[in-house]
Design an enzyme around this catalytic site. Structure first.
Site, PDB file in Angstrom:
ATOM      1  N   LYS A   1       5.862  12.216  15.242  1.00  0.00           N
ATOM      2  CA  LYS A   1       4.477  12.494  15.619  1.00  0.00           C
ATOM      3  C   LYS A   1       4.216  12.009  17.040  1.00  0.00           C
ATOM      4  CE  LYS A   1       2.578  12.026  10.929  1.00  0.00           C
ATOM      5  NZ  LYS A   1       1.521  11.342  10.132  1.00  0.00           N
TER       6      LYS A   1
ATOM      7  N   LYS B   1       0.853  -1.195   0.000  1.00  0.00           N
ATOM      8  CA  LYS B   1       0.000   0.000   0.000  1.00  0.00           C
ATOM      9  C   LYS B   1       0.882   1.236   0.000  1.00  0.00           C
ATOM     10  CE  LYS B   1      -1.844   2.050   3.479  1.00  0.00           C
ATOM     11  NZ  LYS B   1      -2.565   2.350   4.722  1.00  0.00           N
TER      12      LYS B   1
ATOM     13  N   GLY C   1      -2.832   8.464  15.880  1.00  0.00           N
ATOM     14  CA  GLY C   1      -2.222   9.503  15.058  1.00  0.00           C
ATOM     15  C   GLY C   1      -0.717   9.421  14.910  1.00  0.00           C
ATOM     16  N   ALA C   2      -0.016   8.935  15.930  1.00  0.00           N
ATOM     17  CA  ALA C   2       1.449   8.914  15.899  1.00  0.00           C
ATOM     18  C   ALA C   2       1.942   7.702  15.125  1.00  0.00           C
ATOM     19  CB  ALA C   2       2.012   8.913  17.313  1.00  0.00           C
ATOM     20  N   ASP C   3       2.029   7.848  13.809  1.00  0.00           N
ATOM     21  CA  ASP C   3       2.474   6.739  12.962  1.00  0.00           C
ATOM     22  C   ASP C   3       3.871   6.973  12.410  1.00  0.00           C
ATOM     23  OD1 ASP C   3       1.830   8.784  11.250  1.00  0.00           O
ATOM     24  OD2 ASP C   3       0.503   7.602   9.970  1.00  0.00           O
TER      25      ASP C   3
ATOM     26  N   ARG D   1      -9.649   0.097   7.722  1.00  0.00           N
ATOM     27  CA  ARG D   1      -8.811  -0.897   8.407  1.00  0.00           C
ATOM     28  C   ARG D   1      -8.278  -0.315   9.703  1.00  0.00           C
ATOM     29  NH1 ARG D   1      -3.631   1.542   8.862  1.00  0.00           N
ATOM     30  NH2 ARG D   1      -2.156   0.635   7.406  1.00  0.00           N
TER      31      ARG D   1
END
Length: 330
Positions: free
Chosen positions: A233, A69, A227-229, A113
């Site tokens: 972050k 992806k 959010g912290a990917d 997902r």
């Protein structure tokens, strides 16, 4: 061999959220059973900007597919061109031959997902009597995560905070139509939502630095941190994880990218303090929540097995229903 092309509209027709939840849950189980191979996330960013891609790839030997992806982001000027500020595409390859089976536009996959993973974590790790939900972040994934959680939990109150003007009202207007039995509360600060919550789902852009503080969490709170990917972050202060039961999707990913990364870097926990991957809990190798007072945190960076699991389900259904456009590379 023909390759199937699925547009955003095609994928929309093929979505079934109960099926998505089941497939993502199964994918996490395969991951923990050693049936999945995943390399580290590849981040490719234009220097000095937030413009670029991350690539997530994996092989699920149980399902018989490779996937990749691509997710782009950081292109606000696209809105003036009628394009989203980020785009997502999934490529699905047959394990046996390496043939490209399907290319599908994947904004739905990215959103749903992630929402399915949030619902899975909320279901396994929050208190059974949890009623109050804090949506910290009001975008597409924030909405999808609430929808997903409502399929597995009986909530009564939803507290809402978004950083942009009008976001709270827009979120509440849309979601109250979908869930008229819920009571919505527009929060002036993240603290208001966090202090009232049994379940916190944080899904912002995570570029303001840590916001959610440990002292805001009452005993028995569960936090799903989305959010912290990336290592740049953060949504939670690192000490939130200190002494908490910390679970993640994949230890290698979270230790290098997520809230766990910051907690390790700042000395509030060690890698070995991570309680479990979510697949261990799904398979019953470890219990989830064990009492009504422990603080639980699920740190999700997002894994390629989530993309693959959802993509295979969509691809199979597309072939059954004759949806999409076929073409030949060879």
């Amino acid at each position: 061999m023909k390759t199937l092309l699925l547009s955003h509209e095609d994928v929309t027709k093929l979505l079934d959220f109960d099926e998505i939840y089941a497939q993502v849950e199964k994918g996490f189980a395969h991951l923990n059973e050693g049936k999945v191979t995943q390399p580290p996330i590849l981040n490719l960013v234009e220097p000095g900007t937030h413009k670029g891609f991350d690539f997530k790839c994996c092989l699920d030997m149980e399902a018989g597919y490779f996937s990749m992806k691509s997710s782009s982001g950081g292109y606000p000027g696209n809105l003036d061109l009628g394009l989203p500020n980020g785009m997502n595409v999934v490529y699905l390859y047959e394990q046996k031959t390496s043939a490209l089976c399907c290319v599908m536009y994947a904004d739905h996959i990215r959103n749903l997902r992630t929402a399915a993973a949030a619902a899975i974590a909320n279901n396994y790790l929050s208190r059974k009597d949890a009623k109050n939900y804090f949506a910290y972040g009001t975008g597409r994934i924030g909405k999808a995560s609430l929808r997903a959680t409502m399929r597995v939990r009986d909530l009564t109150d939803v507290y809402v905070f978004g950083w942009l003007e009008g976001e709270n009202d827009a979120f509440i207007e849309q979601m109250s139509k979908e869930f008229p039995n819920l009571t919505f509360h527009s929060c002036k600060t993240p603290e208001e939502g966090a202090r009232n919550a049994d379940i916190i789902v944080s899904v912002t852009l995570a570029r303001k630095g840590p916001i959610i503080k440990k002292e805001w969490l009452k005993p028995g709170t569960h936090v799903t941190a989305i959010g912290a990917d990336g290592p740049d972050k953060q949504e939670l202060y690192a000490n939130v994880l200190e002494g908490a039961k910390v679970t993640c999707d994949l230890i290698d990913y979270s230790a290098a990218n997520g809230e766990i990364y910051h907690a390790i870097q700042e000395g509030y926990m060690k890698r070995e303090d991570i309680y479990a991957e979510i697949g261990e809990i799904i398979l019953g190798k470890k219990p989830g929540r064990e009492n009504d007072t422990e603080i639980t945190v699920y740190d999700t960076v997002g894994t390629a097995i989530q993309d693959l699991s959802m993509a295979v389900a969509i691809y199979d259904k597309a072939r059954e229903q004759g949806i999409g456009t076929e073409f030949e590379f060879i």
